[in-house]
Design an enzyme around this catalytic site. Structure first.
Site, mmCIF file in Angstrom:
data_model
loop_
_atom_site.group_PDB
_atom_site.id
_atom_site.type_symbol
_atom_site.label_atom_id
_atom_site.label_comp_id
_atom_site.label_asym_id
_atom_site.label_seq_id
_atom_site.Cartn_x
_atom_site.Cartn_y
_atom_site.Cartn_z
ATOM 1 N N ILE A 175 17.001 46.068 -87.674
ATOM 2 C CA ILE A 175 16.491 46.074 -86.295
ATOM 3 C C ILE A 175 15.340 47.063 -86.150
ATOM 4 O O ILE A 175 14.278 46.726 -85.597
ATOM 5 C CB ILE A 175 17.626 46.387 -85.287
ATOM 6 N N ASP A 194 14.203 57.301 -92.018
ATOM 7 C CA ASP A 194 15.435 56.672 -92.514
ATOM 8 C C ASP A 194 15.616 57.152 -93.945
ATOM 9 O O ASP A 194 14.737 56.936 -94.782
ATOM 10 C CB ASP A 194 15.310 55.132 -92.480
ATOM 11 N N ALA A 254 21.169 51.043 -79.854
ATOM 12 C CA ALA A 254 21.997 51.056 -81.078
ATOM 13 C C ALA A 254 23.460 51.304 -80.700
ATOM 14 O O ALA A 254 24.234 50.347 -80.559
ATOM 15 C CB ALA A 254 21.480 52.094 -82.051
ATOM 16 N N ASP A 279 20.793 50.375 -73.657
ATOM 17 C CA ASP A 279 21.612 49.158 -73.672
ATOM 18 C C ASP A 279 23.058 49.487 -74.018
ATOM 19 O O ASP A 279 23.930 48.648 -73.895
ATOM 20 C CB ASP A 279 21.031 48.184 -74.726
ATOM 21 N N GLU A 284 32.152 51.977 -72.839
ATOM 22 C CA GLU A 284 31.685 50.733 -72.206
ATOM 23 C C GLU A 284 32.885 49.979 -71.641
ATOM 24 O O GLU A 284 33.845 49.754 -72.390
ATOM 25 C CB GLU A 284 30.946 49.869 -73.243
ATOM 26 N N HIS A 305 24.804 46.364 -72.616
ATOM 27 C CA HIS A 305 25.017 45.971 -74.016
ATOM 28 C C HIS A 305 24.674 44.486 -74.236
ATOM 29 O O HIS A 305 25.537 43.676 -74.614
ATOM 30 C CB HIS A 305 26.460 46.265 -74.455
ATOM 31 N N GLY A 307 22.025 43.509 -76.236
ATOM 32 C CA GLY A 307 21.139 43.338 -77.393
ATOM 33 C C GLY A 307 21.367 42.050 -78.159
ATOM 34 O O GLY A 307 20.421 41.371 -78.563
ATOM 35 N N ALA A 308 22.624 41.710 -78.382
ATOM 36 C CA ALA A 308 22.918 40.525 -79.200
ATOM 37 C C ALA A 308 23.193 39.302 -78.345
ATOM 38 O O ALA A 308 23.525 38.235 -78.873
ATOM 39 C CB ALA A 308 24.126 40.815 -80.078
#
Ligand code: NAD
Ligand code: 3PG
Length: 580
Positions: A175, A194, A254, A279, A284, A305, A307-308
């Site tokens: 991502i 990273d 994330a 997000d 949650e 949430h 994102g997907a």
């Protein structure tokens, strides 16, 4: 439930892993995973129950014991305490990426495979990240609300352009990498951090690699794309925010606990952070006061949430997880396994004999040591290109040796409850320290690595009891089958297969010494299938290895032990390996 037992057999490292037509596993599909998931399972012959929404801990304890597998998204939490209630559970599938809602180490301890679908929702999550970023910089949600309130406020919503700004991406995986590429299309420069990204990979993404502090200090917007969990918890805390530019922005699509909500709230209030787009949240739905205050902040763009949550991504991850789980249940493929990547070795015809050899060595070692239990330490040393060239062998060998040894070391466990995944953990529970090393590592640690050194590929196992006494065996794979190639300090022995019952005798080499033994066996109507002897010199101590067709009763063993030329008798019986 033949397919369900196939996954267990694969984890056990057994042979004969296959799907039989019409064989069923019971699968629970939770968290509103797309109906495509259930359809794929049904098409593959499984029995599926679709559960609307997430399962509470009480639901899980009541329902999950009935199932072989469960599919979840992020709502259902599979915590440590759930697994002991689910003796039938063999596989957990995450229709998505993040597995921080699944206690993977508890799953492993209970022999349960966990898999996810990396990549299935990459585009959806990256697109939402860019949408959040653009909405935040142009204040789209606030302008929308203002319009709905009948206002016409143009000046209040003057925004900031993406073009020419620096985006800092922390986590350059699927991502983060996609976000970096998309942002460049808007004219953003991208700094990235990273630990796993090489300079070449970063250059291919158009990203300038930097340290995390350089990313924080050098970016107008910092976007987070690392996994959740203890290692990244509160990665963006007050200290990290202090390193950021004054008036910088934060995007988090994330995991919620990567950002400390109380620090973000303070930084928004002080103006240090100009805005945030979120997000994901530490809990949650949002319950804590700090998270609520952040969500309600006028310069924050929150989404629940999502994102997907695109049609495309949901169909993709649902289809992928059902196919992956069905293949694993059939024992044909182990794609996406996150807690035991080595289970794939069980489907590799070149690897399986090594796992079988390791299991046989573990079993024989524990049986040989029957008079000096408990064992406190087991050391495994492997040599040869096959095993040294594939990192999966290390865990695979630990699992296989202990899978063989544990039924003899822990009578409290039923043999069916031990598999390749949980065997090392069950050993640790019994305070058995298991070490697996390559020959080079063992040599550096001062361990004698000569066992099996005449073979290209070999595995040696050494078991130590509390008094420090050692038992040692070595094995290899010859003509595709496991063979024992070394016993204790004996080298160059006539190799033998770990089959039926193996009797090991230390005796004095003299005429008739072995005949006395075979005579006792013949009297007990125990048939000798194979025999080998090793000796130092005529008349000196020798080792005799006999493979016999039946178990040797204690009384017969005692008669052999009573022979004056015999000093020690040990035996091992193998249930699962082929006959001679
Ligand atoms: N909002 C959503 O709906 C949504 C959707 C998909 C994924 N996610 C989250 O996004 C995360 C990333 O997904 P992905 O598919 O890119 O995963 P990925 O595994 O491809 O990438 C994660 C990257 O983070 C890196 N990383 C790990 N720890 C790090 C650290 N401390 N500092 C810097 N980098 C670090 C890893 O090396 C890896 O390259 C997932 O774990 C999931 O939690 C959220
Ligand atoms: O990690 C993921 O895949 C995302 O956070 C998506 O979670 P979801 O499946 O609950 O939407």
């Amino acid at each position: 439930m033949a397919a369900a037992s196939a996954v267990a057999r694969a984890a056990r490292g057994g042979r004969g892993v296959h799907t039989s037509a019409g064989s069923l596993a019971r699968i629970l599909c939770a968290d509103n995973v797309s109906p495509v998931c259930a359809q794929v399972f049904k098409d593959r012959g499984h029995h599926v129950v679709e559960w609307a929404g997430g399962l509470s801990p009480a639901d899980l304890k009541a329902e999950l014991p009935k199932y072989d597998g469960i599919v979840v998204r992020s709502s259902t939490n599979l915590t440590e305490d759930i697994f002991p209630h689910c003796p039938n559970l063999k596989i957990v599938g995450r229709a998505g990426v993040g597995v921080d809602n699944i206690d993977r180490s508890a799953a492993t301890r209970h022999g349960v495979i966990v898999m996810n679908t990396p990549g299935g929702n990459t585009r959806a999550a990256a697109e939402l990240t860019i949408s959040l970023l653009a909405s935040m910089l142009r204040q789209v949600p606030a302008a929308h609300i203002s319009m709905r309130e009948g206002k016409w406020e143009r000046k209040a919503f003057t925004g900031t352009e993406m073009n020419g700004k620096v985006l800092g991406v922390i986590g350059l995986g699927s991502i983060g990498g996609a976000v970096a590429r998309y942002a460049q299309a808007f004219g953003m420069k991208v700094l990235g951090f990273d630990p796993k990204t090489s300079a070449e990979d970063a250059a291919a993404m158009g990203v300038t690699l930097a340290t995390v502090d350089e990313v924080l200090a050098g970016s107008d917007v910092v976007s987070l794309h690392v996994p959740g969990g203890p290692a990244t918890k509160n990665m963006i805390d007050a200290g990290a925010i202090a390193k950021m530019r004054d008036g910088a922005y934060i995007v988090n699509a994330a995991r919620g606990n990567i950002v400390d909500m109380s620090a973000l709230r303070a930084a928004l209030d002080s103006g240090k952070i100009a805005g945030a787009a979120l997000d994901v949240y530490p809990e949650e739905p949002v319950t804590s006061e700090d998270a609520r205050a952040v969500v309600d902040h006028p310069r924050v763009v929150p989404t629940p949430h999502l994102g997907a949550s695109t049609e495309e991504a949901q169909v993709q991850v649902a289809k992928e997880i059902a196919e992956q789980m069905s293949d694993a249940l059939a024992g044909t493929r182990f794609e996406g396994v996150v807690n035991a990547p080595f289970v794939g070795l069980t489907r590799d015809p070149a690897a399986l004999p090594f796992l079988e050899c390791a299991e046989a060595l573990g079993s024989m070692l524990a049986q040989m040591a029957a008079d000096s239990l408990p064992l406190s330490r087991i050391e495994v040393v492997f040599r040869g290109r096959t095993m040294q060239g594939d990192a999966r062998y290390r865990d695979g060998l630990a699992g296989a040796v202990m899978k063989g040894a544990l039924p003899h070391l822990r009578p409290d466990l039923s043999a069916g409850s031990i598999n390749l995944l949980n065997a090392p953990h069950l050993a640790a529970e019994a305070s058995i320290d298991v070490k697996v090393r390559s020959t080079d590592e063992a040599r550096r640690a001062g361990v004698d690595v000569s066992a099996g050194d005449e073979y290209m590929n070999a595995i040696s196992v050494r078991g130590f009891d509390a008094a420090g006494r050692m038992h040692q065996l070595a094995g290899s794979v010859i003509d595709g089958k496991p063979r024992i190639i070394g016993v204790d300090e004996w080298r160059g022995i006539r190799t033998f297969r770990p089959v039926r019952t193996v009797l090991l005798l230390n005796n004095i080499d003299r005429p008739g010494a072995v005949a006395d033994v075979t005579a006792i066996l013949a009297e007990a109507r125990i048939n000798v299938a194979a025999m080998g002897v090793a000796r130092q010199a005529p008349g000196q101590p020798a080792l005799c290895m006999l493979t016999v067709d039946e178990r040797v009763p204690r009384t017969v063993r005692a008669r052999i032990e009573a022979l004056d030329q015999v000093s020690a008798v040990r035996s091992a019986t193998f249930d699962k390996f082929e006959t001679v």
